[in-house]
Scaffold this active site. Structure first.
Site, mmCIF file in Angstrom:
data_model
loop_
_atom_site.group_PDB
_atom_site.id
_atom_site.type_symbol
_atom_site.label_atom_id
_atom_site.label_comp_id
_atom_site.label_asym_id
_atom_site.label_seq_id
_atom_site.Cartn_x
_atom_site.Cartn_y
_atom_site.Cartn_z
ATOM 1 N N SER A 100 45.738 48.260 35.157
ATOM 2 C CA SER A 100 47.119 48.667 34.907
ATOM 3 C C SER A 100 47.203 49.569 33.675
ATOM 4 O O SER A 100 46.278 49.604 32.853
ATOM 5 C CB SER A 100 48.000 47.430 34.694
ATOM 6 O OG SER A 100 47.694 46.816 33.457
ATOM 7 N N ASN A 145 46.540 47.561 30.796
ATOM 8 C CA ASN A 145 45.166 47.093 30.574
ATOM 9 C C ASN A 145 44.375 47.968 29.593
ATOM 10 O O ASN A 145 43.349 47.544 29.064
ATOM 11 C CB ASN A 145 44.387 46.975 31.901
ATOM 12 C CG ASN A 145 44.839 45.829 32.778
ATOM 13 O OD1 ASN A 145 44.787 45.905 34.004
ATOM 14 N ND2 ASN A 145 45.302 44.737 32.177
ATOM 15 N N GLU A 172 56.882 40.654 51.633
ATOM 16 C CA GLU A 172 56.704 39.196 51.564
ATOM 17 C C GLU A 172 55.677 38.919 50.467
ATOM 18 O O GLU A 172 54.733 39.692 50.283
ATOM 19 C CB GLU A 172 56.177 38.668 52.902
ATOM 20 C CG GLU A 172 57.117 38.863 54.065
ATOM 21 C CD GLU A 172 58.378 38.023 53.958
ATOM 22 O OE1 GLU A 172 58.307 36.899 53.426
ATOM 23 O OE2 GLU A 172 59.440 38.506 54.405
ATOM 24 N N ARG A 217 33.524 38.042 30.073
ATOM 25 C CA ARG A 217 34.578 38.398 31.033
ATOM 26 C C ARG A 217 34.106 39.433 32.055
ATOM 27 O O ARG A 217 34.552 39.437 33.209
ATOM 28 C CB ARG A 217 35.803 38.959 30.290
ATOM 29 C CG ARG A 217 36.529 37.950 29.418
ATOM 30 C CD ARG A 217 37.673 38.631 28.671
ATOM 31 N NE ARG A 217 38.609 39.252 29.585
ATOM 32 C CZ ARG A 217 39.633 38.617 30.158
ATOM 33 N NH1 ARG A 217 39.867 37.358 29.903
ATOM 34 N NH2 ARG A 217 40.439 39.263 30.979
ATOM 35 N N ASN A 232 39.870 37.181 37.009
ATOM 36 C CA ASN A 232 38.432 37.437 36.772
ATOM 37 C C ASN A 232 37.976 36.859 35.429
ATOM 38 O O ASN A 232 36.894 36.279 35.326
ATOM 39 C CB ASN A 232 38.152 38.945 36.741
ATOM 40 C CG ASN A 232 38.388 39.603 38.074
ATOM 41 O OD1 ASN A 232 38.606 38.928 39.072
ATOM 42 N ND2 ASN A 232 38.353 40.928 38.098
ATOM 43 N N GLY A 233 38.803 37.052 34.398
ATOM 44 C CA GLY A 233 38.451 36.601 33.059
ATOM 45 C C GLY A 233 38.320 35.082 33.013
ATOM 46 O O GLY A 233 37.336 34.543 32.471
ATOM 47 N N ARG A 234 39.307 34.398 33.599
ATOM 48 C CA ARG A 234 39.262 32.924 33.595
ATOM 49 C C ARG A 234 38.099 32.395 34.426
ATOM 50 O O ARG A 234 37.489 31.381 34.094
ATOM 51 C CB ARG A 234 40.600 32.362 34.115
ATOM 52 C CG ARG A 234 41.662 32.291 33.037
ATOM 53 C CD ARG A 234 43.030 32.158 33.616
ATOM 54 N NE ARG A 234 43.494 33.442 34.155
ATOM 55 C CZ ARG A 234 44.521 33.573 34.974
ATOM 56 N NH1 ARG A 234 45.182 32.511 35.393
ATOM 57 N NH2 ARG A 234 44.900 34.759 35.399
ATOM 58 N N TRP A 235 37.788 33.079 35.502
ATOM 59 C CA TRP A 235 36.645 32.682 36.347
ATOM 60 C C TRP A 235 35.359 32.701 35.517
ATOM 61 O O TRP A 235 34.544 31.782 35.591
ATOM 62 C CB TRP A 235 36.551 33.642 37.530
ATOM 63 C CG TRP A 235 35.515 33.309 38.557
ATOM 64 C CD1 TRP A 235 35.693 32.555 39.693
ATOM 65 C CD2 TRP A 235 34.138 33.737 38.555
ATOM 66 N NE1 TRP A 235 34.515 32.482 40.390
ATOM 67 C CE2 TRP A 235 33.541 33.197 39.724
ATOM 68 C CE3 TRP A 235 33.355 34.514 37.710
ATOM 69 C CZ2 TRP A 235 32.198 33.414 40.060
ATOM 70 C CZ3 TRP A 235 32.018 34.725 38.032
ATOM 71 C CH2 TRP A 235 31.457 34.182 39.189
ATOM 72 N N ASP A 290 43.888 39.003 40.269
ATOM 73 C CA ASP A 290 43.963 38.436 38.917
ATOM 74 C C ASP A 290 43.076 37.189 38.799
ATOM 75 O O ASP A 290 42.902 36.452 39.774
ATOM 76 C CB ASP A 290 45.427 38.084 38.605
ATOM 77 C CG ASP A 290 45.673 37.954 37.110
ATOM 78 O OD1 ASP A 290 44.759 38.257 36.309
ATOM 79 O OD2 ASP A 290 46.789 37.550 36.738
HETATM 80 C C1 IPE Z 1 47.549 42.799 36.394
HETATM 81 O O1 IPE Z 1 46.759 41.789 35.855
HETATM 82 C C2 IPE Z 1 46.757 44.026 36.564
HETATM 83 C C3 IPE Z 1 45.622 43.924 37.460
HETATM 84 C C4 IPE Z 1 45.367 42.976 38.279
HETATM 85 C C5 IPE Z 1 44.744 45.039 37.420
HETATM 86 P P1 IPE Z 1 46.875 41.372 34.334
HETATM 87 O O2 IPE Z 1 46.063 40.151 34.188
HETATM 88 O O3 IPE Z 1 46.567 42.495 33.451
HETATM 89 O O4 IPE Z 1 48.431 41.033 34.218
HETATM 90 P P2 IPE Z 1 49.249 40.350 33.049
HETATM 91 O O5 IPE Z 1 49.219 41.283 31.899
HETATM 92 O O6 IPE Z 1 48.608 39.050 32.748
HETATM 93 O O7 IPE Z 1 50.625 40.182 33.609
HETATM 94 C C1 IPE Z 2 42.146 40.834 36.691
HETATM 95 O O1 IPE Z 2 41.551 39.774 36.038
HETATM 96 C C2 IPE Z 2 41.380 42.117 36.545
HETATM 97 C C3 IPE Z 2 42.002 43.084 35.619
HETATM 98 C C4 IPE Z 2 43.171 42.970 35.065
HETATM 99 C C5 IPE Z 2 41.224 44.254 35.309
HETATM 100 P P1 IPE Z 2 41.852 39.472 34.513
HETATM 101 O O2 IPE Z 2 40.867 40.200 33.679
HETATM 102 O O3 IPE Z 2 43.274 39.729 34.195
HETATM 103 O O4 IPE Z 2 41.563 37.911 34.441
HETATM 104 P P2 IPE Z 2 42.336 36.823 33.597
HETATM 105 O O5 IPE Z 2 43.789 36.941 33.927
HETATM 106 O O6 IPE Z 2 42.066 37.125 32.164
HETATM 107 O O7 IPE Z 2 41.750 35.534 34.040
HETATM 108 MG MG MG Z 3 44.949 38.594 34.258
#
Ligand code: IPE
Ligand code: IPE
Ligand code: MG
Length: 251
Positions: free
Chosen positions: A69, A72, A212, A37, A26-29, A24
């Protein structure tokens, strides 16, 4: 003695057999850099390389990565299609390496929404990596949702009962496990979630009953070798009791 464990200061005896990761952040990075994104997702693919290589080196047998997911699919269309493109690229570009390193590719999730081209690539890569005895299994959770997985399993088992193949008394934990996508894998010993989020997001709910957990604020694209080694060392120091007392486990 595994030379890589020695090199990284890891105790081989205390390694997890199965690591499951919620990748988790990637988008914020990307957002921090004022980038799209998708650039974050691309950078995340490099972290996948780093973590897979390390697992293979030190002898972690199963690595399961949450890549997409069921929820997603509700993201903007441009992000969803960009991710699907990235999965295709990943399969094409990594196939050779998977074969060279004798890593078996496995994909869990519901296949019904993928484009035929992506499905074909998935099936081909899975088949190619089934031709040898694997040194490690890399599982991608794609279009994966644990509730959906459990629902599908319940439906299958109910059908077996309705068809008279089993009586309800035959339904036990083993039968349920055997009907999940993960039927041929041990449960995860260690679950890692990056990016400072403390939730499970519908990941492996049945399978993580006794796993764990390790949470880190590091965003997934920055989660490289050193970060992973830190998580493995933390895991090595845990005492897994499985309901027993600490004294029982030590004795
Ligand atoms: C969970 O990440 C799914 C994956 C890492 C692929 P999300 O970023 O989609 O999760 P939520 O919706 O914020 O809980
Ligand atoms: C996880 O990174 C990758 C996927 C869910 C596909 P995110 O895309 O959820 O990144 P954030 O949470 O927006 O930073
Ligand atoms: Mg996320």
């Amino acid at each position: 003695m595994n030379e890589y464990c020695a090199k990284y200061g890891l105790n081989e005896e205390r390694l997890p057999r199965h690591v499951a990761i919620i990748m988790d952040g990637n988008g914020r990075w990307a957002k921090k850099r004022l980038w799209n994104r998708l650039k974050g997702h691309r950078a995340g693919a490099d972290a996948v390389d780093a973590v897979t290589t390390l697992c293979r080196e030190i002898g972690v047998e199963y690595l399961t990565l949450y890549a997409f997911s069921t929820e997603n699919w509700n993201r903007p269309e441009s992000e969803v299609s960009g991710l699907m493109e990235l999965f295709k690229e990943f399969l094409v570009s990594k196939k050779g390496l998977l074969i060279e390193k004798q890593i078996r590719l496995n994909i869990i999730g519901s296949k019904d929404k993928f484009a035929p081209e992506l499905l074909k690539l998935m099936n081909e890569t899975i088949a190619e990596t089934k031709k040898y005895e694997p040194k490690m299994t890399l599982t991608l959770a794609l279009s994966y949702g644990s509730r959906q997985e459990i629902t599908t399993a319940v439906r299958k088992i109910a059908k077996m009962a309705a068809d008279g193949e089993i009586t309800p008394e035959k339904i036990d934990e083993k039968l349920i496990s055997e009907n999940l996508y993960t039927f041929n894998m041990p449960d995860p010993d260690l679950v890692i979630r990056t990016s400072g989020e403390y939730r499970i997001s519908n990941y492996l709910l049945w399978q993580i009953a006794y796993s764990e957990f390790y949470f880190t604020d590091t965003l997934w694209p920055d989660f490289k070798k050193d970060e992973f080694i830190k998580a493995l060392k933390d895991f090595a120091g845990r005492e897994r009791r499985f309901g027993k007392t600490g004294d029982q486990v030590k004795g």
